[in-house]
Design a protein around this motif. Structure first.
Motif, PDB file in Angstrom:
ATOM      1  N   TRP A  99       0.845  -1.210   0.000  1.00 20.42           N
ATOM      2  CA  TRP A  99       0.000   0.000   0.000  1.00 20.42           C
ATOM      3  C   TRP A  99       0.873   1.251   0.000  1.00 20.42           C
ATOM      4  O   TRP A  99       0.487   2.283  -0.534  1.00 20.42           O
ATOM      5  CB  TRP A  99      -0.966   0.010   1.190  1.00 20.42           C
ATOM      6  CG  TRP A  99      -1.822  -1.225   1.387  1.00 20.42           C
ATOM      7  CD1 TRP A  99      -2.338  -1.664   2.567  1.00 20.42           C
ATOM      8  CD2 TRP A  99      -2.274  -2.170   0.402  1.00 20.42           C
ATOM      9  NE1 TRP A  99      -3.063  -2.818   2.376  1.00 20.42           N
ATOM     10  CE2 TRP A  99      -3.031  -3.149   1.072  1.00 20.42           C
ATOM     11  CE3 TRP A  99      -2.080  -2.296  -0.987  1.00 20.42           C
ATOM     12  CZ2 TRP A  99      -3.617  -4.239   0.400  1.00 20.42           C
ATOM     13  CZ3 TRP A  99      -2.661  -3.384  -1.654  1.00 20.42           C
ATOM     14  CH2 TRP A  99      -3.413  -4.320  -0.949  1.00 20.42           C
ATOM     15  N   GLY A 142     -11.609  -8.484   8.030  1.00 24.25           N
ATOM     16  CA  GLY A 142     -10.399  -8.814   7.277  1.00 24.25           C
ATOM     17  C   GLY A 142      -9.533  -7.573   7.252  1.00 24.25           C
ATOM     18  O   GLY A 142      -9.018  -7.165   6.214  1.00 24.25           O
ATOM     19  N   ASP A 161     -10.109  -9.923  12.221  1.00 24.86           N
ATOM     20  CA  ASP A 161      -9.312 -10.693  11.256  1.00 24.86           C
ATOM     21  C   ASP A 161      -9.110 -12.094  11.800  1.00 24.86           C
ATOM     22  O   ASP A 161      -9.069 -12.309  13.018  1.00 24.86           O
ATOM     23  CB  ASP A 161      -7.952 -10.027  10.992  1.00 24.86           C
ATOM     24  CG  ASP A 161      -7.386 -10.401   9.631  1.00 24.86           C
ATOM     25  OD1 ASP A 161      -7.429  -9.556   8.711  1.00 24.86           O
ATOM     26  OD2 ASP A 161      -6.913 -11.557   9.480  1.00 24.86           O
TER      27      ASP A 161
HETATM   28  C1  LIG Z   1      -5.753  -8.637   1.165  1.00 28.37           C
HETATM   29  S1  LIG Z   1      -5.846  -8.558   2.906  1.00 28.37           S
HETATM   30  C2  LIG Z   1      -6.751  -7.044   3.080  1.00 28.37           C
HETATM   31  C3  LIG Z   1      -6.462  -6.352   4.370  1.00 28.37           C
HETATM   32  C4  LIG Z   1      -7.133  -4.979   4.527  1.00 28.37           C
HETATM   33  N1  LIG Z   1      -8.577  -5.073   4.488  1.00 28.37           N
HETATM   34  C5  LIG Z   1      -6.654  -4.050   3.438  1.00 28.37           C
HETATM   35  O1  LIG Z   1      -7.429  -3.687   2.563  1.00 28.37           O
HETATM   36  O2  LIG Z   1      -5.456  -3.711   3.475  1.00 28.37           O
HETATM   37  C6  LIG Z   1      -7.057  -9.787   3.345  1.00 28.37           C
HETATM   38  C7  LIG Z   1      -7.244  -9.944   4.849  1.00 28.37           C
HETATM   39  O3  LIG Z   1      -8.394 -10.762   5.092  1.00 28.37           O
HETATM   40  C8  LIG Z   1      -8.133 -11.642   6.170  1.00 28.37           C
HETATM   41  N2  LIG Z   1      -9.041 -12.786   6.067  1.00 28.37           N
HETATM   42  C9  LIG Z   1      -9.042 -13.757   5.134  1.00 28.37           C
HETATM   43  N3  LIG Z   1     -10.050 -14.637   5.352  1.00 28.37           N
HETATM   44  C10 LIG Z   1     -10.700 -14.218   6.466  1.00 28.37           C
HETATM   45  C11 LIG Z   1     -11.820 -14.691   7.202  1.00 28.37           C
HETATM   46  N4  LIG Z   1     -12.471 -15.803   6.837  1.00 28.37           N
HETATM   47  N5  LIG Z   1     -12.212 -13.991   8.281  1.00 28.37           N
HETATM   48  C12 LIG Z   1     -11.561 -12.882   8.683  1.00 28.37           C
HETATM   49  N6  LIG Z   1     -10.485 -12.375   8.017  1.00 28.37           N
HETATM   50  C13 LIG Z   1     -10.059 -13.032   6.930  1.00 28.37           C
HETATM   51  C14 LIG Z   1      -6.650 -11.983   5.988  1.00 28.37           C
HETATM   52  O4  LIG Z   1      -6.084 -12.501   7.160  1.00 28.37           O
HETATM   53  C15 LIG Z   1      -6.091 -10.623   5.561  1.00 28.37           C
HETATM   54  O5  LIG Z   1      -5.685  -9.871   6.674  1.00 28.37           O
END
Ligand SMILES: C[S@@+](CC[C@H](N)C(=O)[O-])C[C@H]1O[C@@H](n2cnc3c(N)ncnc32)[C@H](O)[C@@H]1O
Length: 280
Positions: free
Chosen positions: A25, A58, A82
């Motif tokens: 980012w 997430g 998360d």
């Molecule tokens: C691409 S990152 C995006 C992080 C943040 N939202 C951003 O836009 O920078 C995806 C995030 O979703 C989380 N994640 C994936 N599957 C998930 C779930 N089933 N429940 C909660 N979090 C989840 C991952 O651990 C990760 O931190």
């Protein structure tokens, strides 16, 4: 993706302590083609007001939770959820008033409460069943609440990927030029979300960046699984693995020397969804 052991381990390797997300980012913010950062662009479209309760699902390293907390100050409440505790380390370190909760978006903890805004930024594509996940998250909205989801349009970052393929080929390593079908993307998103929300508005953002030298391209690439997967592959001799970075940088710089600053295209999209008055 759900919380079963194998997929969670894979997720933990990808997101680690949030540093890789922050590195990506950061490149996008510094070298962006758009006037506004993606974060400001999105947050400016939210109905921010005193007392607002926001759930960032997430949340990762806090790309949205942290600026949201700054905007709301003590007047609102931001909760970051998360699956991975480690990825939220930068949020906890920030000292900002963001509550971090470890949990699965598919089955959010029962005691989270209800929110005016539920934000799922670049995460719905991890869920095995996007519609079921979105439905579970919609259940966390207050009546009249807003669900916001962001994702990529298409595969994106083709220029960065082409350099990866070229570097792998130069080292004699296998690299597949195949894109997985998108589970939740700019094109597939509306039909999926309309199964949950009566109203879905789609807005596009040009998330590309222009690299004047190889440095930002490599900084982004080094934070992706494209680079990190072969780097932890024990089947590849270590001296070969160690050549991936300089080979990539050399190819990127050569491309820039020949053609000028490298424009890495990355279109992104935000969906603004309203539920029914019951908050479902
Ligand atoms: C691409 S990152 C995006 C992080 C943040 N939202 C951003 O836009 O920078 C995806 C995030 O979703 C989380 N994640 C994936 N599957 C998930 C779930 N089933 N429940 C909660 N979090 C989840 C991952 O651990 C990760 O931190």
């Amino acid at each position: 993706m759900t919380s079963d052991d194998g997929s969670t381990r894979e997720l933990a390797e990808t997101y680690a302590d949030g540093g890789f997300l922050d590195a990506k980012w950061d490149v996008m913010r510094r070298h962006r083609t758009s006037a506004q950062s993606f974060e400001d662009w999105l947050l400016d479209q939210l109905p921010i007001r005193p007392g607002l309760r926001v759930l960032d699902v997430g949340a990762g390293s806090g790309r949205f939770a942290l600026p949201l907390a700054r905007r709301l100050g003590e007047t609102g409440r931001v909760v970051a959820l998360d699956l991975l505790p480690e990825v939220m380390a930068p949020i906890r370190r920030s000292g900002l008033p963001v509550a971090t909760v470890v949990g699965d978006a598919n089955e959010p903890p029962a005691d989270l409460g209800r929110f005016d805004i539920v934000l799922a930024a670049h995460m719905l594509y991890h869920l095995d069943d996007v519609v079921a996940g979105a439905r579970a998250l919609a259940g966390l909205l207050r009546p009249g609440g807003l669900f916001v989801a962001t994702t990529n349009v298409g595969v994106g970052m083709r220029e960065m990927f082409e350099l990866h393929l070229a570097a792998m080929r130069e080292l004699g390593l296998p690299a597949e030029d195949t894109a997985e079908p998108e589970r939740f993307g700019g094109d597939t998103g509306p039909a999926l979300l309309r199964q949950v929300f009566p109203e879905v508005r789609r807005r596009e953002y040009d998330g590309g960046f222009v690299a004047p030298s190889a440095d930002p391209v490599f900084a982004y690439y080094a934070a992706t699984e494209l680079y990190r997967r072969p780097m932890r592959d024990d089947r590849i001799p270590m001296p070969t693995r160690l050549r991936l970075a300089p080979t990539y940088v050399h190819l990127a710089q050569e491309t820039i020397n020949d053609g000028g600053p490298l424009h890495v295209h990355k279109d992104m999209v935000a969906f603004f969804c309203r539920g029914t008055d019951s908050g479902e």
